[in-house]
Design an enzyme around this catalytic site. Structure first.
Site, PDB file in Angstrom:
ATOM      1  N   CYS A  10       0.757  -0.996   0.366  1.00  0.00           N
ATOM      2  CA  CYS A  10       0.191   0.015  -0.253  1.00  0.00           C
ATOM      3  C   CYS A  10       0.706   1.205  -0.381  1.00  0.00           C
ATOM      4  O   CYS A  10       1.547   1.313   1.322  1.00  0.00           O
ATOM      5  CB  CYS A  10      -0.754  -0.124   1.180  1.00  0.00           C
ATOM      6  SG  CYS A  10      -1.226   1.417   1.954  1.00  0.00           S
ATOM      7  N   CYS A  44      -0.935   3.639  -6.614  1.00  0.00           N
ATOM      8  CA  CYS A  44      -1.970   3.227  -5.682  1.00  0.00           C
ATOM      9  C   CYS A  44      -2.270   1.273  -6.032  1.00  0.00           C
ATOM     10  O   CYS A  44      -1.925   1.249  -6.769  1.00  0.00           O
ATOM     11  CB  CYS A  44      -3.768   3.822  -4.977  1.00  0.00           C
ATOM     12  SG  CYS A  44      -4.600   2.690  -4.645  1.00  0.00           S
TER      13      CYS A  44
END
Ligand code: DGL
Length: 273
Positions: A82, A196
């Site tokens: 992440c 992302c």
């Protein structure tokens, strides 16, 4: 001839706010096919990208702690799959767990500079990643080499998490439209960084919007290679690695995405942290 029992195989822990980190897990499984993995989707707290740093740090700490004491075996390395959690928490987790190899994810700006001919690069990230000191330092270190058009994409990770195709398409159109002209002609953005880990799951829609010639860049393979370099021991090349999937909230999205993108059919276990 007597058989010797296999030594304990410690898994590699991988976590994200939700399904996005599966894009990293896919590359990890290809690079390290004999390793076991435990994947945590913090789905009851997703998305992270529009939360404050304190919240993301607290979740990252709690998940790491749990993976180090999990009943299925202490992890031997951690991959923060992440960008948002890496930017907010990797330096703290490394200080707090100096023995544990920890690999993070950052938007692939350096590989993008290497590919871009026009030196005009689009970067889609969460608001959290974009506002972080780590990301600012990365952009500053490369400003002599390219111009970066950075776009915070509020709501996109959440729409991908919910697998809401109508919203994914609308948000991708809105954000790519806001970034400018894509293409390979002079002055156009010829490279788009998916900053992302959820966004590779919208690649098909992004591809239609930016055209066939624009390079879409994500970080799965470099992160997987870096993880291999950081491991102090590799699993023996005998049995294929297993993969446990855990979710702190509703596991249905993780189950569907893992089946669809990775061909993983196992159950999703519930984890309360
Ligand atoms: N997939 C994560 C990232 O790479 C988090 C997205 C979110 O939860 O907002 O930033």
């Amino acid at each position: 001839m007597g058989s010797t029992p296999n030594p304990v195989k410690h898994p590699i822990g991988v976590f994200d706010s939700g399904i996005g980190g599966l894009s990293i897990l896919k590359a990890l499984r290809a690079e390290l096919p004999f390793e076991d993995f435990v994947y945590v989707a913090d789905s009851s707290h997703a998305p992270y990208g529009e939360r404050d740093d304190g919240f993301v740090v607290a979740r990252s700490r709690a998940i790491t702690q749990r993976l180090l004491t999990h009943e299925h075996g202490k992890i031997k390395a951690l991959v923060i799959a992440c960008n948002t959690a890496t930017a907010a928490a990797i330096h703290l987790l490394r200080e707090e767990h100096p023995e544990l190899p920890i690999v993070g994810v950052e938007p692939a700006l350096k590989p993008a500079v290497a590919c871009s001919k026009n030196r005009r690069i689009g970067v889609m990230t969460t608001r959290g990643t974009l506002g972080s000191a780590k990301f600012r330092a990365l952009v500053e270190s490369l400003t002599n080499q390219a111009h970066f058009v950075c776009q915070p994409c509020d709501g996109l990770a959440d729409a991908i998490e919910r697998q809401d195709t109508t919203k994914i398409i609308a948000l991708c159109a809105h954000y790519t439209g806001a970034m400018g002209q894509f293409g390979i002609k002079d002055g156009e953005i010829d490279t788009l960084v998916l900053g992302c880990t959820h966004y590779p799951f919208a690649s098909e829609h992004l591809r239609k919007l930016v055209g066939p010639e624009v390079r879409l860049i994500d970080n799965g393979e470099p992160v997987a290679r870096q993880t291999r370099r950081r491991l102090t021991s590799l699993a023996p090349p005998d049995t294929p690695g297993r993969c446990r999937l855990l979710a702190t909230g509703d596991g249905a999205a993780l189950q569907n995405a893992a089946r669809h993108w990775l061909g993983l059919d196992g159950p999703v276990e519930s984890l309360s942290i």
